[in-house]
Write a protein that holds these residues in place. Structure first.
Motif, PDB file in Angstrom:
ATOM      1  N   GLY A 178      10.368  -9.001  57.686  1.00 49.21           N
ATOM      2  CA  GLY A 178      11.147  -8.462  56.575  1.00 49.21           C
ATOM      3  C   GLY A 178      12.487  -9.154  56.392  1.00 49.21           C
ATOM      4  N   GLU A 179      13.165  -9.415  57.515  1.00 47.27           N
ATOM      5  CA  GLU A 179      14.499 -10.025  57.406  1.00 47.27           C
ATOM      6  C   GLU A 179      14.410 -11.461  56.885  1.00 47.27           C
ATOM      7  OE1 GLU A 179      16.956  -9.685  60.887  1.00 47.27           O
ATOM      8  OE2 GLU A 179      18.390 -11.124  60.089  1.00 47.27           O
ATOM      9  N   ARG A 219      12.174 -12.621  54.938  1.00 45.28           N
ATOM     10  CA  ARG A 219      11.861 -12.529  53.511  1.00 45.28           C
ATOM     11  C   ARG A 219      13.136 -12.239  52.708  1.00 45.28           C
ATOM     12  NH1 ARG A 219       8.242  -7.699  51.109  1.00 45.28           N
ATOM     13  NH2 ARG A 219       8.315  -8.263  48.926  1.00 45.28           N
ATOM     14  N   LEU A 220      13.954 -11.333  53.243  1.00 44.84           N
ATOM     15  CA  LEU A 220      15.201 -11.004  52.547  1.00 44.84           C
ATOM     16  C   LEU A 220      16.138 -12.214  52.516  1.00 44.84           C
ATOM     17  CD1 LEU A 220      16.915  -8.795  51.165  1.00 44.84           C
ATOM     18  CD2 LEU A 220      17.910  -8.322  53.390  1.00 44.84           C
ATOM     19  N   TYR A 234      20.451  -4.563  57.059  1.00 42.73           N
ATOM     20  CA  TYR A 234      18.982  -4.645  57.087  1.00 42.73           C
ATOM     21  C   TYR A 234      18.465  -4.442  58.511  1.00 42.73           C
ATOM     22  CZ  TYR A 234      14.293  -6.023  55.779  1.00 42.73           C
ATOM     23  OH  TYR A 234      12.937  -6.010  55.539  1.00 42.73           O
ATOM     24  N   GLU A 256      16.337  -1.101  58.690  1.00 48.07           N
ATOM     25  CA  GLU A 256      14.946  -1.386  58.328  1.00 48.07           C
ATOM     26  C   GLU A 256      13.984  -0.356  58.927  1.00 48.07           C
ATOM     27  OE1 GLU A 256      13.214  -4.925  59.908  1.00 48.07           O
ATOM     28  OE2 GLU A 256      11.586  -4.946  58.435  1.00 48.07           O
ATOM     29  N   GLN A 268       7.510  -1.866  52.843  1.00 42.84           N
ATOM     30  CA  GLN A 268       8.305  -3.076  53.062  1.00 42.84           C
ATOM     31  C   GLN A 268       8.812  -3.628  51.728  1.00 42.84           C
ATOM     32  OE1 GLN A 268       6.446  -6.528  54.880  1.00 42.84           O
ATOM     33  NE2 GLN A 268       8.042  -6.557  56.431  1.00 42.84           N
ATOM     34  N   ASP A 269       7.945  -3.572  50.700  1.00 44.80           N
ATOM     35  CA  ASP A 269       8.370  -4.050  49.377  1.00 44.80           C
ATOM     36  C   ASP A 269       9.527  -3.209  48.838  1.00 44.80           C
ATOM     37  OD1 ASP A 269       6.501  -5.998  49.402  1.00 44.80           O
ATOM     38  OD2 ASP A 269       5.123  -5.048  47.982  1.00 44.80           O
ATOM     39  N   HIS A 315      12.729  -4.082  50.688  1.00 44.00           N
ATOM     40  CA  HIS A 315      13.167  -5.399  50.232  1.00 44.00           C
ATOM     41  C   HIS A 315      13.840  -5.292  48.850  1.00 44.00           C
ATOM     42  CE1 HIS A 315      12.787  -9.804  49.819  1.00 44.00           C
ATOM     43  NE2 HIS A 315      12.444  -9.561  48.577  1.00 44.00           N
ATOM     44  N   ASP A 316      13.165  -4.605  47.936  1.00 42.18           N
ATOM     45  CA  ASP A 316      13.707  -4.476  46.576  1.00 42.18           C
ATOM     46  C   ASP A 316      15.025  -3.708  46.580  1.00 42.18           C
ATOM     47  OD1 ASP A 316      11.506  -5.824  45.764  1.00 42.18           O
ATOM     48  OD2 ASP A 316      10.463  -4.104  44.895  1.00 42.18           O
TER      49      ASP A 316
END
Lengths: 111, 161
Positions: free
Chosen positions: A24-25, A27-28, B12, B16, B34-35, B38-39
């Motif tokens: 996730g990180e 991707r961010l 994050y 998270e 997760q999407d 992220h958004d």
């Protein structure tokens, strides 16, 4: 952030802490790099004004200047064809160097 | 001080997992969760000039919750229109576990106000005042809604403890 379960549900599996999918990180971070590369709209619009001004000034120098009506008339002026037999063609002084004034003085027959 | 990239990335790393635990009990799909997370971070980043670090966590929770609610509405519309839901493999979906399936049913039937308080406080681990800030409700209301949610769950899950 704590990791507790509700008091009356202590230890129940449905309240267990889940781990998010990996990556996730990263991707961010990648998305933030993409956002940073793009200049926001407002600064781009702010640059548009000076650019238009430079174009306008340059066009004054680069585009051909429109001639004034006098210059246009003089450019179109054809030198007259003079047929003077036995006469005299005199050029008179002019205040404008672009203008030449001629006087045709015809001599009377027999003179 | 306006929000900087290091602060966002630190948030994050910090949020998270708790955010995932809150959203998972709404969406029940790891990829959707997760999407949405992220958004939410990207949305907050897009408004970074107006964001202060002091209120960052609450703003991220509120944004992620809004995005999850939108996804749920969209899923319901798809169901109404007869469009099949996105498939999730059993390996990806811990909700296939019987206990979690029971929780899922109980949460789905719970009033939204109580459910969101429970999700933020129990799955996200937020203290009461932070839950109040995220949902925009008084701290006292957080307490009463949490109490109602716990009673609801106890009845629905046949609590023996």
């Amino acid at each position: 952030m704590n990791d507790r379960s509700p008091h009356c549900h202590g230890g129940r599996r449905e309240f267990s802490r889940l781990q998010p999918p990996p990556g996730g990180e990263q991707r961010l971070r990648a998305a933030l790099r993409g956002v940073r590369r793009r200049t926001p709209v407002l600064p781009r619009l702010a640059l548009l004004g000076p650019a238009l001004l430079v174009l306008a000034v340059a066009s004054l120098w680069l585009l051909p200047r429109q001639p004034s009506p006098v210059e246009q008339a003089l450019a179109e002026l054809q030198p007259p064809t003079v047929h003077a037999v036995g006469g005299a063609v005199l050029e008179l002084p002019s205040t404008d160097e672009r203008v030449r004034v001629f006087v045709v003085a015809a001599r009377k027959a027999g003179e | 001080m306006p929000l900087g990239e290091p602060a966002l990335l630190a948030a994050y790393r910090r949020l998270e997992t708790p955010l995932y635990n809150v959203l998972y009990r709404m969406l029940w799909n790891p990829h959707d969760c997760q999407d949405a997370i992220h958004d939410a971070f990207l949305r907050v980043w897009a408004r970074r000039a107006q964001v202060r670090e002091e209120g960052l966590d609450a703003l991220l929770y509120a944004t992620a919750l809004n995005l999850a609610r939108n996804r749920l509405r969209w899923q319901r519309l798809r169901q109404l229109a007869g469009v099949p839901a996105d498939t999730v493999s059993a390996a990806d979906d811990p909700a296939t576990d019987a206990e979690r399936a029971g929780l899922r049913r109980a949460l789905a039937a719970m009033p939204r106000g109580a459910r969101e308080v429970l999700q933020l406080s129990e799955f996200g681990g937020l203290p009461g005042d932070e839950v109040a800030r995220v949902l925009g409700i008084p701290v006292g209301t957080v307490g009463s809604r949490k109490h109602a949610a716990m009673r609801w769950l106890r009845d629905a899950l046949g609590e023996t403890a």
